[in-house]
Design a protein around this motif. Structure first.
Motif, PDB file in Angstrom:
ATOM      1  N   LEU A 482      37.288-122.589 -47.529  1.00  0.00           N
ATOM      2  CA  LEU A 482      38.565-122.274 -48.181  1.00  0.00           C
ATOM      3  C   LEU A 482      39.596-123.375 -47.924  1.00  0.00           C
ATOM      4  O   LEU A 482      40.530-123.559 -48.713  1.00  0.00           O
ATOM      5  CB  LEU A 482      39.098-120.922 -47.688  1.00  0.00           C
ATOM      6  N   ALA A 483      39.401-124.120 -46.827  1.00  0.00           N
ATOM      7  CA  ALA A 483      40.296-125.241 -46.560  1.00  0.00           C
ATOM      8  C   ALA A 483      40.094-126.334 -47.604  1.00  0.00           C
ATOM      9  O   ALA A 483      40.990-127.112 -47.906  1.00  0.00           O
ATOM     10  CB  ALA A 483      40.052-125.788 -45.159  1.00  0.00           C
ATOM     11  N   ILE A 484      38.903-126.366 -48.194  1.00  0.00           N
ATOM     12  CA  ILE A 484      38.623-127.381 -49.223  1.00  0.00           C
ATOM     13  C   ILE A 484      38.938-126.817 -50.613  1.00  0.00           C
ATOM     14  O   ILE A 484      39.508-127.483 -51.453  1.00  0.00           O
ATOM     15  CB  ILE A 484      37.150-127.850 -49.133  1.00  0.00           C
ATOM     16  N   LYS A 485      38.572-125.548 -50.819  1.00  0.00           N
ATOM     17  CA  LYS A 485      38.890-124.915 -52.118  1.00  0.00           C
ATOM     18  C   LYS A 485      39.331-123.468 -51.840  1.00  0.00           C
ATOM     19  O   LYS A 485      38.495-122.597 -51.572  1.00  0.00           O
ATOM     20  CB  LYS A 485      37.659-124.943 -53.039  1.00  0.00           C
ATOM     21  N   LYS A 533      50.084-128.043 -38.342  1.00  0.00           N
ATOM     22  CA  LYS A 533      49.793-128.969 -37.240  1.00  0.00           C
ATOM     23  C   LYS A 533      48.534-129.781 -37.584  1.00  0.00           C
ATOM     24  O   LYS A 533      48.501-130.998 -37.445  1.00  0.00           O
ATOM     25  CB  LYS A 533      49.586-128.167 -35.957  1.00  0.00           C
ATOM     26  N   GLN A 534      47.529-129.099 -38.100  1.00  0.00           N
ATOM     27  CA  GLN A 534      46.299-129.824 -38.415  1.00  0.00           C
ATOM     28  C   GLN A 534      46.526-130.817 -39.561  1.00  0.00           C
ATOM     29  O   GLN A 534      45.999-131.928 -39.541  1.00  0.00           O
ATOM     30  CB  GLN A 534      45.172-128.856 -38.783  1.00  0.00           C
ATOM     31  N   GLN A 535      47.347-130.418 -40.533  1.00  0.00           N
ATOM     32  CA  GLN A 535      47.633-131.338 -41.634  1.00  0.00           C
ATOM     33  C   GLN A 535      48.290-132.609 -41.114  1.00  0.00           C
ATOM     34  O   GLN A 535      47.955-133.713 -41.535  1.00  0.00           O
ATOM     35  CB  GLN A 535      48.545-130.659 -42.672  1.00  0.00           C
ATOM     36  N   LEU A 552      38.095-127.276 -39.975  1.00  0.00           N
ATOM     37  CA  LEU A 552      39.222-127.212 -40.905  1.00  0.00           C
ATOM     38  C   LEU A 552      39.911-125.849 -40.906  1.00  0.00           C
ATOM     39  O   LEU A 552      39.259-124.806 -40.839  1.00  0.00           O
ATOM     40  CB  LEU A 552      38.746-127.535 -42.321  1.00  0.00           C
ATOM     41  N   ILE A 553      41.222-125.909 -40.999  1.00  0.00           N
ATOM     42  CA  ILE A 553      42.009-124.671 -41.096  1.00  0.00           C
ATOM     43  C   ILE A 553      42.534-124.587 -42.533  1.00  0.00           C
ATOM     44  O   ILE A 553      43.132-125.540 -43.033  1.00  0.00           O
ATOM     45  CB  ILE A 553      43.200-124.710 -40.108  1.00  0.00           C
ATOM     46  N   PRO A 554      42.313-123.475 -43.209  1.00  0.00           N
ATOM     47  CA  PRO A 554      42.812-123.383 -44.592  1.00  0.00           C
ATOM     48  C   PRO A 554      44.315-123.117 -44.610  1.00  0.00           C
ATOM     49  O   PRO A 554      44.898-122.745 -43.597  1.00  0.00           O
ATOM     50  CB  PRO A 554      42.044-122.182 -45.154  1.00  0.00           C
ATOM     51  N   ASP A 555      44.908-123.304 -45.772  1.00  0.00           N
ATOM     52  CA  ASP A 555      46.341-123.019 -45.915  1.00  0.00           C
ATOM     53  C   ASP A 555      46.494-121.511 -46.164  1.00  0.00           C
ATOM     54  O   ASP A 555      46.105-121.011 -47.230  1.00  0.00           O
ATOM     55  CB  ASP A 555      46.896-123.812 -47.112  1.00  0.00           C
ATOM     56  N   PRO A 556      47.049-120.785 -45.180  1.00  0.00           N
ATOM     57  CA  PRO A 556      47.094-119.321 -45.326  1.00  0.00           C
ATOM     58  C   PRO A 556      47.888-118.869 -46.551  1.00  0.00           C
ATOM     59  O   PRO A 556      47.663-117.767 -47.059  1.00  0.00           O
ATOM     60  CB  PRO A 556      47.753-118.847 -44.033  1.00  0.00           C
ATOM     61  N   ARG A 557      48.779-119.714 -47.037  1.00  0.00           N
ATOM     62  CA  ARG A 557      49.571-119.312 -48.218  1.00  0.00           C
ATOM     63  C   ARG A 557      48.773-119.422 -49.501  1.00  0.00           C
ATOM     64  O   ARG A 557      49.118-118.837 -50.518  1.00  0.00           O
ATOM     65  CB  ARG A 557      50.841-120.181 -48.314  1.00  0.00           C
ATOM     66  N   LYS A 558      47.697-120.235 -49.462  1.00  0.00           N
ATOM     67  CA  LYS A 558      46.938-120.442 -50.707  1.00  0.00           C
ATOM     68  C   LYS A 558      45.638-119.656 -50.750  1.00  0.00           C
ATOM     69  O   LYS A 558      45.069-119.434 -51.822  1.00  0.00           O
ATOM     70  CB  LYS A 558      46.600-121.933 -50.850  1.00  0.00           C
ATOM     71  N   VAL A 559      45.157-119.279 -49.567  1.00  0.00           N
ATOM     72  CA  VAL A 559      43.823-118.671 -49.506  1.00  0.00           C
ATOM     73  C   VAL A 559      43.752-117.355 -50.281  1.00  0.00           C
ATOM     74  O   VAL A 559      44.633-116.514 -50.175  1.00  0.00           O
ATOM     75  CB  VAL A 559      43.450-118.404 -48.022  1.00  0.00           C
ATOM     76  N   ARG A 560      42.691-117.212 -51.080  1.00  0.00           N
ATOM     77  CA  ARG A 560      42.396-115.936 -51.740  1.00  0.00           C
ATOM     78  C   ARG A 560      41.125-115.403 -51.075  1.00  0.00           C
ATOM     79  O   ARG A 560      40.092-116.082 -51.122  1.00  0.00           O
ATOM     80  CB  ARG A 560      42.112-116.108 -53.242  1.00  0.00           C
ATOM     81  N   VAL A 561      41.205-114.261 -50.437  1.00  0.00           N
ATOM     82  CA  VAL A 561      39.992-113.734 -49.787  1.00  0.00           C
ATOM     83  C   VAL A 561      39.168-113.011 -50.848  1.00  0.00           C
ATOM     84  O   VAL A 561      39.544-111.944 -51.339  1.00  0.00           O
ATOM     85  CB  VAL A 561      40.352-112.787 -48.618  1.00  0.00           C
TER      86      VAL A 561
END
Ligand SMILES: Cc1ncc(COP(=O)(O)O)c(C=O)c1O
Length: 909
Positions: A482-485, A533-535, A552-561
């Motif tokens: 999810l960090a990538i897509k 921080k990771q970015q 990788l840490i995904p962007d929590p604002r963009k992630v769709r579970v």
């Protein structure tokens, strides 16, 4: 973890070995006390064995303080005969579980004779109809005094019309409550009275190290709100438990506190205990209810005339027949009374449920931690195809484990999705594959990104756990992808792993467990900080290598579970064959709901079997009420099998069950975990491994190496089935797969060991009597099975004719066009596997392109798919294969190949 736990230190945290070890300990006391009463041994041995029981007994309602006190009294009073009699009865009741139904088990013989009514739990009556039994944990300050009163009060409330019977177990600390919930599988409800302490008075070093991960730091603070923290911790361990809180605080504000979400009811402490009693029974009823099955039973009782096209319904043509009456007698009348093709009159439609099937599915969703559950009556083969069709449109790319079940490959052919195959790590010495390393999945995504084709990727599709028991780190896989897509859809085929929901150790590694953890993580403000921080650390344009090397840490604002799970309920729970479910936790489900229903309409039979649907409903009920204990038992049995085989002096000479270290290469076991049975391993190491390692092993799936005994897998499977009536799962060249499940008992272990011992004895006899000739032949056979193993062929690549729409460097292909190309006989040719033409084509071309799926059993995955270029590696593997069943390959005609020139010429026309 050692299953024969030495508990002389009275520790309370030797989990996993508990139920069997407890029964063993009671049997040991029986043996010691018999010796004592017959003068063969002294009292000290009995005292030591009694002390061995330790505080664990405090976590069970039976035998309870009364009987334990009576035993202690007899021991102290040197009453060897009385002690022996009572201990024998208690031990038998624990092993047979008779205490659940027979009130007489709860009293000492003298007490029952004196005044039974005062001693016995009033509603446990031997004459009454057998009612389901459970235990309620009471967590209360000064448990022994406070709870004794509460328990007595609650017992008075029991009525003959109560549908269930329960007893109570009282503890007085947070740690004890957690231990009781883990150790005692009968606990189905918990009542928390405020004011209890955190620390147990018993030693529990392993529990403490495990709780360090499970329970927030604040629980150990003086001013902690222990009740809410305990409720939440218990629900994390066993989500099915009903938790009640009795408080003398302002219960209104407590009930409105979001932290109290895991509490079923908050009650004012000094209110009538009747409210609590009724709530507890109602909570169990909620899980016990099986809307569809209940209605099916009602339906079967009604006198119904059918004019539907289902002559077997009601069974008249069966029972009146001279010729097929035995079928009716064999299956019983209810099968026929409960057969119907109606979707009304108390039944419902599986394809468009609005009544009790809908409710049953909602309850299944609750039990399995999903937002939606769909019952499927044609196995997970169909569930997988439904998800593919619902999610994947023609041209979409799906990252797919090449070794996954064939339903995924066929699903993609039908849906027109383009597979981008990723390979699992090979376990060449056992002729099997492991699971797909996360690095391969990430690399596939990063390569697609580099080509600007990320938008084409729709889904990542993996098998968790694999046939052989490799469990993914589902959460990590999804987070890094999810960090990538951020809008990727995941399909986790958990055909074998549905039961894992009911194990606190395995649950975080299930699709639904991980999806809910990611869902919670998204809403934690700390997540955005971690992402940012990771970015910063990665910089503005990190290289693919850097991204591959970073967790990788995904962007929590963009992630769709968006997570889908399929499981064969019939493979690990009490559903009839073909009973399967699709579980959905997809925040965007509303956007695909109508196409999901189309997929159901496409694949589901319009005549689903009522008994199958009923069994799915019942399987859910069972898992919600006793799944925890059943899964614990299945794990315990597998650990016993592993230990007994690997440590038996003769059996271990010829056979071995592979441990985690044999199944998962060290590079995927970062925690350093070696195996369940490695010396010194505790529950804490197992939990750490499940948390950190890339792959773990499902202990219930046991690879038994039989090549070292001179058997290939197929031969050994047949020997066990034909000679010893032991059925087992899959085979490889030199191993077979044993599986323990919720149905196994300790007798099954004994039978397996007896048979293995017999086989070993016969090998020994043969080698001794056959002399050096026999010994040389045996050694050669073992060598051939164990060392002359064929290399496993990885997926090669799609032929260019089926990659016109693909990226330059990414390996996806248009399998559908290849598949349908083979429908045209003029576009196909055959080349025999062992002929010279095959070798010439490999050397000089033109390339050979598979026209269809070729799936040998074992290993059971397609070594060729439509459109795939056949390489030397694959031909060599096929030539060495000595299996009888190869789907998609006709020995007489040879390999069916496509002629891409003919197909592309036609498609241009
Ligand atoms: C990983 C996997 N998925 C799906 C299936 C198909 O399940 P079912 O037999 O319920 O159709 C199997 C069957 O063995 C399997 O191993």
């Amino acid at each position: 973890m050692t299953t024969k736990a030495k508990t002389s230190d009275h520790r309370i945290d030797h989990f996993f070995s508990m139920p069997a070890a407890r029964a063993d300990r009671w049997r040991d006391i029986v043996g010691a006390s018999r010796a004592w009463s017959s003068g063969r041994s002294d009292k000290a041995t009995v005292e030591a064995a009694f002390a061995e029981l330790g505080p664990i007994e405090e976590f069970h309602a039976f035998p309870g303080p009364g009987l334990m006190g009576a035993l202690r009294e007899k021991l102290q009073g040197d009453n060897a005969v009385g002690f022996t009699e009572l201990v024998r009865r208690v031990s038998a009741a624990i092993v047979t579980r008779d205490f659940k139904y027979d009130a007489a088990e709860w009293g000492t013989a003298d007490e029952v004779a004196d005044s039974p009514a005062d001693v016995l739990p009033p509603t446990l009556g031997g004459r009454e109809a057998r009612r389901p039994y459970f235990e309620m944990l009471m967590v209360a300050p000064g448990a022994t005094t406070h709870a004794v009163y509460q328990i007595a009060e609650m017992r008075k409330l029991r009525r003959p019309e109560d549908a269930f019977i329960y007893e109570m177990v009282a503890v007085e600390s947070f740690e004890d409550a957690i231990c009781a919930a883990i150790i005692n599988p009968y606990i189905a409800a918990v009542t928390i009275f405020e004011g209890f302490t955190y620390t147990s008075r018993h030693p529990a070093p392993v529990l403490r190290s495990v709780l360090a991960n499970l329970v927030p730091e604040e629980a150990r603070r003086e001013d902690a709100d222990l009740s809410l923290l305990l409720a939440n911790s218990l629900k994390r361990l066993r989500p099915e438990l009903d938790v009640y809180l009795l408080s003398d605080r302002r219960v209104e504000s407590l009930a409105g506190d979001p932290r109290a979400a895991s509490i079923r009811r908050v009650l004012y402490a000094i209110e009538e205990p009747l409210e609590l009693h009724l709530s507890v029974l109602e909570g169990i009823q909620r899980r016990f209810e099986t809307p569809f099955f209940d209605n099916l039973k009602k339906y079967a009782r009604r006198p119904i005339s059918t004019f539907h096209a289902l002559p077997i319904a009601r069974g008249k043509s069966v029972f009146k027949s001279d010729w097929i009456r035995d079928m009716g007698e064999f299956y019983g009348i209810n099968l026929f009374l409960a057969e119907s093709s109606a979707t009304t009159g108390g039944l419902d439609s599986l394809l468009e449920p609005t009544g009790n099937i809908k409710r049953s599915q909602e309850m299944a969703a609750r039990a399995f931690g999903a937002d939606h559950a769909f019952f499927v009556t044609n196995g997970t083969s169909t569930s997988n195809k439904m998800v593919h069709q619902a999610i994947v449109a023609p041209g979409d790319i799906v990252i797919l484990d090449r070794n996954c079940h064939k339903s995924h490959h066929y699903g993609l052919v039908l849906a027109g999705g383009q597979p981008l195959y990723v390979d699992a790590f090979p376990m060449t010495e056992y002729s099997m594959y492991g699971a797909v390393p996360l690095a391969s999945v990430k690399k596939a995504l990063l390569d697609l990104k580099a080509e600007g084709r990320l938008d084409r990727v729709k889904m990542v599709d993996l098998t968790n756990c694999t046939f052989d028991g490799h469990i993914y780190n589902t959460r990590r896989v999804m987070e890094e992808c999810l960090a990538i897509k951020p809008d990727l859809v995941f399909l986790w085929d958990e055909a074998w792993f549905g039961f894992a929901r009911f194990s606190p150790i395995l649950r975080p590694r299930t699709a639904m467990g991980a999806a809910s953890a990611i869902g919670a993580w998204i809403h934690d403000p700390a997540s955005i900080k971690a992402y940012e921080k990771q970015q910063d650390e990665l910089g503005s344009d990190p290289s693919a290598d850097k991204l591959l090397a970073t967790r990788l840490i995904p962007d929590p604002r963009k992630v769709r579970v968006r997570v889908y799970q399929t499981h064969s309920t019939h493979k690990s729970m009490s559903a009839l064959r073909q009973g399967s479910m699709v579980l959905v936790k997809d925040v965007d489900f509303h956007t695909v709901e109508s196409q999901f229903h189309e997929a159901v309409f496409t694949h589901a039979s319009t005549s689903p079997n009522q008994q199958l649907i009923g069994s799915l409903d019942v399987a859910r009920r069972q898992m919600e009420l006793e799944g925890y204990g059943l899964v614990l038992n299945a794990i315990e049995i597998s650990l016993s099998i592993r230990r007994e085989i690997n440590s038996h002096p003769l059996i271990s000479k010829y056979f071995k069950v592979l441990g985690a270290d044999g199944m998962v290469p060290a590079e995927y076991r970062n925690s350093g975990f070696v195996d369940f049975l490695a010396p010194g391993t505790t529950w804490a190491e197992q939990v750490r491994s499940m948390h950190e390692d890339e792959f773990c092993l499902d202990p219930t799936r046991m690879t038994l190496v039989c090549g070292t005994a001179g058997f290939d897998g197929t031969e050994f499977k047949a020997l066990l089935a034909n000679t010893y009536d032991i059925q087992l799962n899959k085979t490889s060249r030199n191993s077979v797969l044993l599986q323990s499940n919720i149905n196994n008992t300790r007798s099954d272990i004994a039978q397996l060991l007896r048979v293995l011992l017999e086989i070993c004895n016969s090998i020994e006899a043969r080698l001794v009597h056959g002399g050096s000739g026999e010994q040389d032949a045996f050694a050669a056979r073992v060598k051939s099975l164990m060392t002359d193993v064929p290399d496993l062929p990885n997926f090669s690549h799609f032929h260019e004719a089926f990659r016109q729409d693909a990226g330059r460097s990414t390996p996806e292909g248009d399998m559908r066009t290849a598949f349908y190309g083979a429908y045209d006989a003029a576009g196909c040719e055959y080349v025999t596997l062992h002929g010279e033409e095959c070798d010439r084509r490999l050397r000089e071309g033109p390339e050979m392109v598979s026209a269809n799926f070729v799936i040998p059993y074992p290993p059971g995955f397609p070594i060729m798919v439509p459109g795939q270029v056949i390489t030397q590696e694959t031909i060599e593997f096929m030539r060495k294969l000595d299996v009888k069943e190869i789907h998609g390959y006709e020995k007489a005609r040879g390999l069916k190949l496509l002629r891409p020139d003919v197909i592309s010429a036609k498609s241009k026309r």
